[in-house]
Motif scaffolding. Structure first.
Motif, short mmCIF file in Angstrom:
data_model
loop_
_atom_site.label_atom_id
_atom_site.label_comp_id
_atom_site.label_asym_id
_atom_site.label_seq_id
_atom_site.Cartn_x
_atom_site.Cartn_y
_atom_site.Cartn_z
N GLN A 31 0.79 -1.52 -0.12
CA GLN A 31 0.02 -0.13 -0.04
C GLN A 31 0.79 1.16 0.02
N ASP A 32 1.83 1.20 0.68
CA ASP A 32 2.80 2.44 0.79
C ASP A 32 3.27 2.62 -0.71
N ALA A 33 3.82 1.40 -1.35
CA ALA A 33 4.32 1.85 -2.79
C ALA A 33 3.35 2.22 -3.56
N PHE A 34 1.88 1.89 -3.34
CA PHE A 34 1.02 2.33 -4.30
C PHE A 34 0.69 3.89 -4.05
N LYS A 35 0.69 4.24 -2.98
CA LYS A 35 0.41 5.68 -2.67
C LYS A 35 1.74 6.73 -3.22
N ARG A 36 2.94 5.99 -3.37
CA ARG A 36 4.02 6.74 -3.70
C ARG A 36 4.05 6.68 -5.35
N GLY A 37 3.17 5.74 -5.89
CA GLY A 37 3.43 5.79 -7.36
C GLY A 37 4.38 4.98 -7.69
N LEU A 38 4.61 3.86 -7.10
CA LEU A 38 5.88 2.95 -7.26
C LEU A 38 5.22 1.51 -7.53
#
Length: 308
Positions: A118-125
């Protein structure tokens, strides 16, 4: 076990300076995704590396078995429990840092894998979409090389830091680790503490699309509404364990509160107060019937704790 050995461990766990939380006789059913399992002699949440080192070295010196449990998502614990120390990694192992220069996450082994996705998704990663909805911690994901048929976490690992009771801290480059199907070459007596995961920038719509597709596939094919350990058996070469069990006519087969899922036959689900014995009966039934029908010996993916 001698009284001297028992007191050495107990002395550590009642020491006020010990950096962790101790639960004597804790039912492990509270700490597994199966909601099954008797008590551990001690259940411990270690908050720091020094506490982990103290605990493991004392257990080894006292000839007391120990296990790193994580979230207990791939574990079946005996109904009689575990006459040893089960521990999970606490505060100091629950950090997640993003390095913009190297486009990578440094993640503690106690961090839930789902939160990193989820953290990666929020950062566009991109790069971790395959793991969306996967239960368990980063430590367990590394140890089991979590993933799908086409993507797995080992392919994203830059480095792994472990703790060896004999040697202390060790660091492995991801490329130097042999990543296999539901396995890796990190020695079994080393505890995964942290890993570095590579990611790359991508359009949010691309990442969201991959995550939604992965979740939809899981919801359609897996019994996510019932307690389980995930896949029970490894897939044999070129075959599907679930398909073999289904073809053997075992879908929906039940023992006590455990059932071979009627949605995916490689899941044995807890449909109500299942015991470890119930699950084990179905595991043995599936292995026997598949062996008889196809000559294939199914190998468990689930780990067993406390069984003789």
């Amino acid at each position: 076990m001698t009284a001297r050995h028992t007191s050495a461990l107990e002395a550590l766990l009642v020491d006020q300076s010990f950096d962790g939380d101790i639960y004597p006789g804790e039912p492990l059913a509270r700490h597994t995704t199966y909601h099954i399992g008797g008590p551990a002699r001690f259940y411990v949440c270690v908050s720091s590396l020094s506490a982990l080192s103290q605990l493991v070295k004392t257990c080894d010196a006292s000839d007391v078995e120990w296990i790193a449990m994580g979230k207990g998502s791939n574990l079946l614990v005996c109904d009689e429990g575990f006459d040893g120390v089960a521990f999970t990694l606490g505060q100091d192992f629950k950090t997640c840092r993003f390095d913009e220069e190297h486009s990578s996450f440094s993640v503690g082994a106690g961090v839930p894998l789902s939160s990193v996705v989820q953290d990666a998704f929020k950062r566009g990663l991109a790069g971790l979409e395959f793991a969306v909805g996967t239960p368990g911690t980063i430590g367990g994901a590394v140890r089991m090389n979590a993933g799908s048929r086409d993507e797995w976490i080992g392919s994203r690992i830059v480095s792994v830091t472990t703790f060896s009771p004999a040697c202390g801290l060790k660091r492995y480059a991801g490329a130097d680790i042999e990543w296999g199907y539901r396995s890796c070459s990190i020695p079994v007596d080393e505890i995964v503490l942290e890993c570095e995961l590579s990611v790359q920038s991508a359009l949010p719509s691309f990442i969201r699309g991959k995550m939604e597709a992965a979740l939809a596939k899981r919801k359609k094919s897996q019994p996510l509404n019932l307690a389980s350990c995930g896949s029970v058996f490894k897939n044999p070469d070129g075959r599907s364990a679930g398909a073999l069990i289904e073809e053997a006519g075992l879908k929906g087969e039940r023992r006590g509160g455990a059932q071979i899922s009627d949605k995916h036959a490689n899941f044995i689900v807890n449909v109500g107060n299942a015991t470890a014995r119930d699950v084990m009966e179905l595991i043995e039934l599936a292995r026997t019937k598949v062996k008889e029908a196809y000559g294939i010996e199914l190998q468990p993916e689930v780990r067993f704790l406390g069984f003789s």
